[in-house]
Structure formats: C-alpha cells, structure tokens
Scaffold this motif. Structure first.
Motif, short mmCIF file in Angstrom:
data_model
loop_
_atom_site.label_atom_id
_atom_site.label_comp_id
_atom_site.label_asym_id
_atom_site.label_seq_id
_atom_site.Cartn_x
_atom_site.Cartn_y
_atom_site.Cartn_z
N LEU A 1 68.95 53.30 -3.85
CA LEU A 1 68.80 54.69 -4.34
C LEU A 1 68.44 54.51 -5.78
CD1 LEU A 1 68.70 57.85 -3.74
CD2 LEU A 1 71.08 57.90 -4.56
N ALA A 2 69.18 53.84 -6.56
CA ALA A 2 68.78 53.64 -8.02
C ALA A 2 67.34 53.04 -8.06
CB ALA A 2 69.91 52.79 -8.56
N VAL A 3 67.29 51.81 -7.45
CA VAL A 3 65.70 51.30 -7.59
C VAL A 3 64.65 52.09 -7.05
CG1 VAL A 3 64.45 49.34 -6.87
CG2 VAL A 3 66.96 48.90 -7.20
N VAL A 4 64.68 53.04 -6.21
CA VAL A 4 63.86 54.05 -5.80
C VAL A 4 63.66 54.90 -6.91
CG1 VAL A 4 63.38 55.70 -4.03
CG2 VAL A 4 64.15 53.69 -3.18
N GLY A 5 64.82 55.10 -7.47
CA GLY A 5 64.61 56.12 -8.64
C GLY A 5 63.96 55.59 -9.78
N TYR A 6 63.98 54.30 -9.98
CA TYR A 6 62.90 53.75 -10.97
C TYR A 6 61.52 53.93 -10.69
CZ TYR A 6 66.46 51.14 -13.71
OH TYR A 6 67.57 50.67 -14.36
N TRP B 1 64.13 60.03 -18.67
CA TRP B 1 65.56 60.76 -18.19
C TRP B 1 65.76 60.27 -16.70
CZ3 TRP B 1 69.06 60.60 -21.83
CH2 TRP B 1 68.71 61.20 -23.08
N GLY B 2 64.52 60.05 -16.05
CA GLY B 2 64.73 59.80 -14.69
C GLY B 2 65.15 58.25 -14.70
N VAL B 3 64.65 57.52 -15.53
CA VAL B 3 64.87 56.05 -15.37
C VAL B 3 66.56 56.15 -16.07
CG1 VAL B 3 64.47 54.02 -16.73
CG2 VAL B 3 62.53 55.36 -15.87
N VAL B 4 66.78 56.81 -16.74
CA VAL B 4 68.26 56.94 -17.24
C VAL B 4 69.02 57.02 -16.38
CG1 VAL B 4 70.21 57.95 -19.05
CG2 VAL B 4 67.76 57.49 -19.77
N GLY B 5 68.80 58.21 -15.56
CA GLY B 5 69.61 58.39 -14.31
C GLY B 5 69.74 57.29 -13.42
N ALA B 6 68.66 56.39 -13.01
CA ALA B 6 68.46 55.41 -12.25
C ALA B 6 69.38 54.29 -12.86
CB ALA B 6 67.15 54.84 -12.05
N THR B 7 69.45 54.16 -14.33
CA THR B 7 70.01 52.89 -14.60
C THR B 7 71.61 53.24 -14.49
OG1 THR B 7 68.44 52.63 -16.36
CG2 THR B 7 70.46 51.70 -16.99
N VAL B 8 72.01 54.59 -14.51
CA VAL B 8 73.45 54.82 -14.53
C VAL B 8 73.83 54.49 -13.12
CG1 VAL B 8 75.22 56.64 -14.47
CG2 VAL B 8 73.63 56.50 -16.42
N LEU B 9 72.89 54.85 -12.17
CA LEU B 9 73.28 54.54 -10.79
C LEU B 9 73.57 53.23 -10.44
CD1 LEU B 9 71.27 57.24 -8.71
CD2 LEU B 9 73.66 57.22 -9.14
N LEU B 10 72.41 52.56 -11.05
CA LEU B 10 72.36 50.88 -10.79
C LEU B 10 73.59 50.24 -11.32
CD1 LEU B 10 70.68 48.69 -9.56
CD2 LEU B 10 69.68 48.27 -11.91
N GLY B 11 73.81 50.68 -12.44
CA GLY B 11 75.22 50.30 -13.18
C GLY B 11 76.25 50.44 -12.20
N LEU B 12 76.69 51.69 -11.86
CA LEU B 12 77.77 52.02 -10.97
C LEU B 12 77.79 50.94 -9.63
CD1 LEU B 12 77.77 55.71 -11.04
CD2 LEU B 12 79.35 54.47 -12.18
N ALA B 13 76.61 50.80 -9.01
CA ALA B 13 76.23 50.28 -7.87
C ALA B 13 76.77 48.37 -8.08
CB ALA B 13 74.94 50.34 -7.21
N ALA C 1 63.84 44.87 -0.44
CA ALA C 1 64.56 43.72 -0.26
C ALA C 1 66.16 44.09 -0.44
CB ALA C 1 64.17 42.67 -1.52
N GLN C 2 66.41 45.10 -1.21
CA GLN C 2 67.60 45.47 -1.19
C GLN C 2 68.21 46.40 -0.13
OE1 GLN C 2 68.71 47.65 -4.99
NE2 GLN C 2 69.32 45.31 -5.74
N ALA C 3 67.31 46.88 0.50
CA ALA C 3 67.44 47.79 1.59
C ALA C 3 67.86 46.74 2.91
CB ALA C 3 66.28 48.79 1.90
N ALA C 4 66.92 45.77 3.11
CA ALA C 4 67.40 44.72 3.76
C ALA C 4 68.84 44.08 3.86
CB ALA C 4 66.28 43.73 3.90
N TRP D 1 53.53 49.11 -11.94
CA TRP D 1 55.05 48.76 -11.84
C TRP D 1 55.82 49.40 -10.78
CZ3 TRP D 1 58.32 52.66 -12.89
CH2 TRP D 1 57.93 53.99 -13.52
N ARG D 2 55.37 50.70 -10.35
CA ARG D 2 56.20 51.35 -9.42
C ARG D 2 56.25 50.40 -8.16
NH1 ARG D 2 57.35 56.33 -11.32
NH2 ARG D 2 56.03 57.24 -13.14
N LEU D 3 55.05 50.00 -7.74
CA LEU D 3 55.24 49.11 -6.53
C LEU D 3 56.07 48.13 -6.61
CD1 LEU D 3 53.92 48.37 -3.69
CD2 LEU D 3 52.19 46.93 -4.97
N ALA D 4 56.20 47.27 -7.80
CA ALA D 4 57.10 46.17 -8.00
C ALA D 4 58.39 46.79 -7.57
CB ALA D 4 57.02 45.77 -9.37
N TYR D 5 59.02 47.81 -8.37
CA TYR D 5 60.30 48.29 -7.88
C TYR D 5 60.38 48.67 -6.55
CZ TYR D 5 62.18 48.55 -12.53
OH TYR D 5 62.82 48.27 -13.66
#
Length: 388
Positions: free
Chosen positions: A81-86, A93-105, A164-167, A154-158
């Motif tokens: 979910l975090a990487v999709v957020g990126y 601030w959307g990137v900030v939110g994704a960063t927080v989710l990624l840190g928690l995960a 990969a993470q979903a797999a 860059w959005r395609l890269a994310y």
C-alpha cells in the motif's frame, strides 16, 4: 527449519531494500513532478525512520499475541500500500504519508524476521538473510535507471516495485501457518546465573547504535570524505563507495560460515577490532589509498556484526525476553541511522570534511568499549544444538 521459510526471509529482505534504494534515484524526477526542491528529500528521512523506530519497538509486544505469519503478511501488504502510495502521490505530503506507512511496515517486518531468526537460524543463515538486503539495494536502482532511461517515468518504477512486493505478500499469506509450525529448538545455555536482561539489553543496544553509526556514517559521508578530504576524483570515489557496499555483501555471505566453524565470539571480537583499525586508517594522516583501504576494511569487519548480535540476543536477555529485546535493538539501530550520521554532518558543517575520519574513529572506539563490557557479561558462542 523449512528451507522455504529461509528463502522467504531472504526475499523479504530483498523486498525491503527495493523502495529504500529506489527513492534516491527516483527523487530528482519526483521533485520536479511534485514541485519540490531537491533538498526536500532530507525532510522525508525523519518521518520514515521515526515510523520504523516505533514499529520495531512495538513488534515484540505484537508477537506476544499476534502469530508471526499474520504479522509478516499484514506488514507486507501495508508495504505494498505504501509503495502504491508513492506511485500515485499527487503531492509531497502524499509521499510523506507513503513514507510513514513504509516505515511502519519495514520496521515490523525487520524486527519480526530478526526475532524469528535469532531463535531459529544458524550464523550462516542469518548473515545470508541480511546479505539479501544488499542484493535488493543493487536491484532497486537498476530497475529505476532502466525505467527512467526508457522515459517511462518514476511512477512506473514504483508500480513495478509494488508488484514485486505484492507477490511476496501472496507468498507470506499462503505460508502463514508454516511460521507457527516451525517451533524453535532449545539453545544450549551456559552454566552459571541467568542472564541479566536489563544490563544485556542496554549494552547490546548501545553496541547496535554505535556500530550502525559507523556503518551508516561511511555510507552517507564516505563519498564526501574521499573527494573533499582525500582529493580523489568523483568517479573513483563513487566506485569506492559502491565497493564498500559490495564488500559488506560478500562478507555477509562468507563470514557467517566462519562463525559456525570458529565460534561467534571470536568472529565478533575480530570484527570489532577490524572496525577500529579501519576507522583508524581513515583518521590517520596519509595517502588516499590508506583511507580507501580503511573504508573497505570497515565494510568487511562490519558485515557479520549486526546479524550475529541479533543471533545472540537470547544469550544476553534470556529466551523469554528475546522477542522484545530484538525489537528494542532494531529500534535503537534505526534511530542511530539518523542520529550519528546527522551529528557527523553538523561537525562537517562546523569544521570540514577532514573531521569525518576522526569522528568515525571516536564512534568505533566507543563501540569497542561497549562491546568489551558486553562480552565480559555475556560471552558469545555458537549454540550446541545445530539450528536449521
């Protein structure tokens, strides 16, 4: 232990490294799209590290009532979910939110896997698991570079990283019950009094903080040190920094096997001495090759320290407190990735890049002193019962 669970653990570390390593390469394009200065990247770090520290610290408690397989599966899908957020972030601030989710995960996955590995993996296996992060750190930038070179954005890269993470999330979901079925075998305990968990936890955390400070400090400031203080050309300095991470990757592949042959204690003692010697070479006046050799020695010596300290956590705090202690140590290590390299940055700003070598040596000496106290209280050893 099932070989498939070891493979899953290694793949999880590869997966964790992907978004971490992608951000630095993708950020120049992201900053333009999001109308942010390049320097705004520095504002993301505290959000991600703070979330990872909190998550790591709480993981021990979570494992006391939530099955490991469910925690790993849920955290992996949170990472997706975090990487999709990126990939879809409309603003900074959307990137900030994704960063927080990624840190928690990432904090939860990291601490949970290390808690599992500390009671189940051999020295070779746990160092392989940590080496997998280095593999992901190589793959991530390569994927982004290929996507950006094809002008696909860059959005395609994310999006590819999210796939990969979903797999991996599906793999964790399908194997949820197997983590619970793999019960740890008892470790051989030394004769004598029970471990003093409070003192062992504090000293262990101090060693983690200082060792990660040296490792992260070189990773962050090594390039500036080589170019500004040692006068190396930019391309040569870049190769040396890449070599620093490559040597650490190779060291983690090989030194775990050495620890199984000669014992964890001797390998840790030699590694701590190597870190002091390497930073000493960086701090000493002399030609640039001396500093380069010192950096690469630190990389080799640092390679087994983190995983082997994790592996011996139960020896320091007792098996009953091991999961929570691993989480606390992971939180301390994550925090040190900001604190000590940031302090070195302030010193560079106050003086110049030449202060980096002496600063790293001072941290390494403090680490060696803390480890000496830790080793006296809780000598490290290889468990008598073979794990895995």
């Amino acid at each position: 232990m099932s070989a498939s669970l070891l493979v899953l653990s290694c793949l999880a570390y590869v997966s964790m490294a992907l978004p971490d390593s992608v951000l630095g390469v993708a950020w120049p394009g992201m900053s333009v799209s999001l109308d942010q200065p390049i320097g705004a990247l520095g504002l993301l770090l505290p959000f991600g590290v703070g979330a990872a520290v909190l998550s790591s610290a709480l993981t021990g408690r979570l494992l006391s009532w939530l099955p490991l397989g469910r925690l790993l599966s849920g955290s992996t899908w949170l990472s997706v979910l975090a990487v999709v957020g990126y990939a879809v972030a409309p603003s900074f601030w959307g990137v900030v939110g994704a960063t927080v989710l990624l840190g928690l995960a990432s904090g939860a996955i990291d601490a949970a896997l290390n808690a599992y590995a500390a009671s189940r993996f051999s020295a070779r296996q746990i160092t392989w698991m940590h080496a997998s992060y280095g593999l992901g750190s190589v793959v991530g930038p390569a994927v982004v570079t290929a996507v950006l070179s094809a002008e696909l954005g860059w959005r395609l890269a994310y999006a590819l990283v999210a796939g990969a993470q979903a797999a991996l999330g599906c793999a964790f979901l399908l194997n949820t019950r197997r983590w619970a079925a793999a019960r740890p075998r008892p470790l051989a305990r030394p004769k004598g009094p029970a471990p003093r968990s409070g003192r062992g936890l504090v000293l262990g955390s101090v060693v983690f903080v200082l060792q990660m400070g040296v490792e992260g400090g070189i990773g962050l400031w090594g390039y500036l040190y080589l170019t500004s203080a040692q006068g190396l050309p930019a391309d040569v300095a870049g190769l040396v920094v890449s070599g620093y991470w490559a040597v650490m990757f190779v060291g983690r592949l090989g030194l775990g096997q050495l620890a199984e042959r000669v014992g964890i204690g001797p390998v840790l003692a030699a590694s701590v001495a190597g870190i002091v010697a390497g930073t000493g070479a960086m701090a000493a006046p002399g030609p640039a090759p001396l500093a380069v050799g010192g950096m690469l020695l630190v990389a080799l010596a640092s390679a087994p320290v983190f995983p082997l300290l994790i592996l011996t956590t139960a020896d320091r705090v007792g098996p009953a407190q091991a999961d929570r202690a691993v989480g606390a140590q992971m939180a301390a290590a994550n925090g040190s990735n900001v604190l000590l390299p940031g302090t070195i940055g302030l010193l560079v700003e106050r003086f110049d890049a030449a202060v980096i070598g002496p600063a790293l040596l001072a941290v390494a000496l403090a680490m060696a002193a803390a480890y000496a106290l830790l080793a006296r209280l809780h000598p490290a050893r290889v468990p008598a019962v073979e794990r895995g």
